[in-house]
Design an enzyme around this catalytic site. Structure first.
Site, PDB file in Angstrom:
ATOM      1  N   HIS A   1      30.653  37.904  33.465  1.00 43.07           N
ATOM      2  CA  HIS A   1      31.630  38.055  34.544  1.00 43.07           C
ATOM      3  C   HIS A   1      31.970  36.691  35.139  1.00 43.07           C
ATOM      4  CE1 HIS A   1      30.565  42.367  34.572  1.00 43.07           C
ATOM      5  NE2 HIS A   1      31.759  42.528  35.130  1.00 43.07           N
TER       6      HIS A   1
ATOM      7  N   LYS B   1      31.361  36.680  41.206  1.00 39.63           N
ATOM      8  CA  LYS B   1      30.715  37.996  41.318  1.00 39.63           C
ATOM      9  C   LYS B   1      29.424  37.869  42.113  1.00 39.63           C
ATOM     10  CE  LYS B   1      29.451  42.119  38.763  1.00 39.63           C
ATOM     11  NZ  LYS B   1      30.095  42.971  39.776  1.00 39.63           N
TER      12      LYS B   1
HETATM   13  N1  LIG Z   1      33.901  49.871  40.101  1.00 38.18           N
HETATM   14  C1  LIG Z   1      34.779  49.081  39.473  1.00 38.18           C
HETATM   15  O1  LIG Z   1      35.522  49.507  38.559  1.00 38.18           O
HETATM   16  C2  LIG Z   1      34.903  47.641  39.907  1.00 38.18           C
HETATM   17  C3  LIG Z   1      35.800  46.761  39.269  1.00 38.18           C
HETATM   18  C4  LIG Z   1      35.949  45.468  39.776  1.00 38.18           C
HETATM   19  C5  LIG Z   1      35.201  45.080  40.888  1.00 38.18           C
HETATM   20  N2  LIG Z   1      34.329  45.951  41.454  1.00 38.18           N
HETATM   21  C6  LIG Z   1      33.574  45.625  42.672  1.00 38.18           C
HETATM   22  O2  LIG Z   1      34.479  45.729  43.763  1.00 38.18           O
HETATM   23  C7  LIG Z   1      34.082  44.837  44.809  1.00 38.18           C
HETATM   24  C8  LIG Z   1      35.281  43.967  45.209  1.00 38.18           C
HETATM   25  O3  LIG Z   1      35.675  43.167  44.096  1.00 38.18           O
HETATM   26  P1  LIG Z   1      36.839  42.064  44.263  1.00 38.18           P
HETATM   27  O4  LIG Z   1      36.860  41.356  42.956  1.00 38.18           O
HETATM   28  O5  LIG Z   1      38.083  42.662  44.801  1.00 38.18           O
HETATM   29  O6  LIG Z   1      36.170  41.106  45.375  1.00 38.18           O
HETATM   30  P2  LIG Z   1      36.917  40.143  46.415  1.00 38.18           P
HETATM   31  O7  LIG Z   1      35.847  39.220  46.933  1.00 38.18           O
HETATM   32  O8  LIG Z   1      38.140  39.549  45.809  1.00 38.18           O
HETATM   33  O9  LIG Z   1      37.376  41.134  47.584  1.00 38.18           O
HETATM   34  C9  LIG Z   1      36.510  41.699  48.530  1.00 38.18           C
HETATM   35  C10 LIG Z   1      37.301  41.867  49.828  1.00 38.18           C
HETATM   36  O10 LIG Z   1      36.509  42.589  50.781  1.00 38.18           O
HETATM   37  C11 LIG Z   1      36.808  42.043  52.044  1.00 38.18           C
HETATM   38  N3  LIG Z   1      35.810  42.412  53.055  1.00 38.18           N
HETATM   39  C12 LIG Z   1      34.708  41.737  53.479  1.00 38.18           C
HETATM   40  N4  LIG Z   1      34.093  42.419  54.442  1.00 38.18           N
HETATM   41  C13 LIG Z   1      34.828  43.547  54.667  1.00 38.18           C
HETATM   42  C14 LIG Z   1      34.688  44.644  55.558  1.00 38.18           C
HETATM   43  N5  LIG Z   1      33.689  44.719  56.456  1.00 38.18           N
HETATM   44  N6  LIG Z   1      35.611  45.653  55.472  1.00 38.18           N
HETATM   45  C15 LIG Z   1      36.628  45.593  54.584  1.00 38.18           C
HETATM   46  N7  LIG Z   1      36.811  44.552  53.737  1.00 38.18           N
HETATM   47  C16 LIG Z   1      35.916  43.552  53.776  1.00 38.18           C
HETATM   48  C17 LIG Z   1      36.878  40.536  51.796  1.00 38.18           C
HETATM   49  O11 LIG Z   1      37.546  39.864  52.864  1.00 38.18           O
HETATM   50  C18 LIG Z   1      37.664  40.518  50.485  1.00 38.18           C
HETATM   51  O12 LIG Z   1      39.071  40.481  50.715  1.00 38.18           O
HETATM   52  C19 LIG Z   1      32.869  44.078  44.245  1.00 38.18           C
HETATM   53  O13 LIG Z   1      31.694  44.746  44.680  1.00 38.18           O
HETATM   54  C20 LIG Z   1      33.018  44.213  42.743  1.00 38.18           C
HETATM   55  O14 LIG Z   1      31.787  44.124  42.050  1.00 38.18           O
HETATM   56  C21 LIG Z   1      34.160  47.205  40.987  1.00 38.18           C
END
Ligand SMILES: NC(=O)c1ccc[n+]([C@@H]2O[C@H](COP(=O)([O-])OP(=O)(O)OC[C@H]3O[C@@H](n4cnc5c(N)ncnc54)[C@H](O)[C@@H]3O)[C@@H](O)[C@H]2O)c1
Length: 245
Positions: A135, A139
């Site tokens: 990844h 991450k």
């Molecule tokens: N299940 C899946 O298919 C899948 C796929 C991709 C990513 N993910 C997971 O999704 C999550 C997000 O991934 P990403 O790449 O978008 O990360 P990212 O860091 O780009 O986005 C995370 C967002 O959450 C925000 N955030 C922080 N605290 C918060 C709060 N209290 N309330 C609401 N928002 C808040 C941050 O400001 C940021 O904009 C990670 O845990 C990642 O592992 C899961």
């Protein structure tokens, strides 16, 4: 449907595009900077919420959706040690939640075939099994939630392994015991997600691999999950959407 996006980072922004393409309306966007100001009443304008935030924020966001009684699709990973508590809260109070380490349709097919493969390989002890995940460097959790789901699928069907152990390449590396399934985590620039299961013997190797070309597959799957979930009650895993058996 009216959708609330919780977490407006890389995933939240792509989910917004797919949701609009599929004729949904984004009625609320919640991120770190406005989370404290958003009220239960505002959240209740949504038929369903989708959380792709952070492992440290997600539990509070789940409780927020429970308080508003808005069905929630959780994509955020790295919190599954609290899964049993959340499940109990959800079922006791008739709330609605779906969680999944990976919403991509292709990966869910991969999860299914991974179990069948482990079952087929189980009698052939000359093979050593290993999981590898790659990844992007931003991450926050390792191993990936997807790699854990793959490992659990192997452990359920493969007698010689009873637990998994993780090594992040470049950090201190543990030596797995015979009954431990090794998950190797690699962190490289700009990789959306690659997972490989390897069965290696002295004479050959079987590689079973899924490569995500972008984050779009996860985002589309999350919107499809929201469409599936919004009129249900209960606690679901993304695999409940698929009918493989
Ligand atoms: N299940 C899946 O298919 C899948 C796929 C991709 C990513 N993910 C997971 O999704 C999550 C997000 O991934 P990403 O790449 O978008 O990360 P990212 O860091 O780009 O986005 C995370 C967002 O959450 C925000 N955030 C922080 N605290 C918060 C709060 N209290 N309330 C609401 N928002 C808040 C941050 O400001 C940021 O904009 C990670 O845990 C990642 O592992 C899961």
């Amino acid at each position: 449907m009216n959708i609330a996006l919780i977490g407006y980072g890389k995933m939240g922004q792509i989910i917004e595009k797919f949701a609009i393409d599929r004729n949904h309306e984004i009625v609320l966007i919640v991120d770190e900077n406005n989370r404290d100001q958003v009220t239960v009443e505002e959240l209740q304008q949504a038929d369903v919420a989708i959380d792709f935030s952070t492992p440290s924020a997600v539990l509070e966001n789940i409780e927020f959706c429970f308080r508003a009684n808005v069905p929630l699709v959780v994509g955020t990973t790295g919190w599954y040690d609290k899964l049993d508590d959340i499940k109990e809260q959800c079922l006791t109070h008739n709330h609605t939640l779906m969680y999944g380490s990976n919403y991509s349709i292709g990966v869910n097919i991969f999860f299914h075939i991974n179990k069948l493969l482990a079952k087929a390989m189980n009698p052939y002890k000359q093979y050593e099994v290993q999981v590898e995940e790659i990844h992007h460097t931003q991450k926050l959790d390792a191993p990936s939630g997807t790699a854990i789901t793959i490992a659990e699928g192997i452990l359920e069907n493969y007698d010689s392994k009873s637990s998994w152990i993780n090594n992040v390449i470049g950090e201190d590396e543990a030596i797995p015991k015979n009954n431990q399934l090794l998950i190797e985590s690699h962190r490289l620039e700009d990789v959306p997600g690659t997972h490989t299961v390897l069965y290696s013997s002295e004479v050959d190797q079987i590689e079973f691999k899924h490569t995500a070309h972008s984050r779009s597959g996860f985002a589309l799957g999350a919107v499809i999950a929201a469409e599936w979930l919004h009129d249900k009650t209960g606690f679901y895993n993304v695999k409940d959407m698929f009918k493989f058996d």
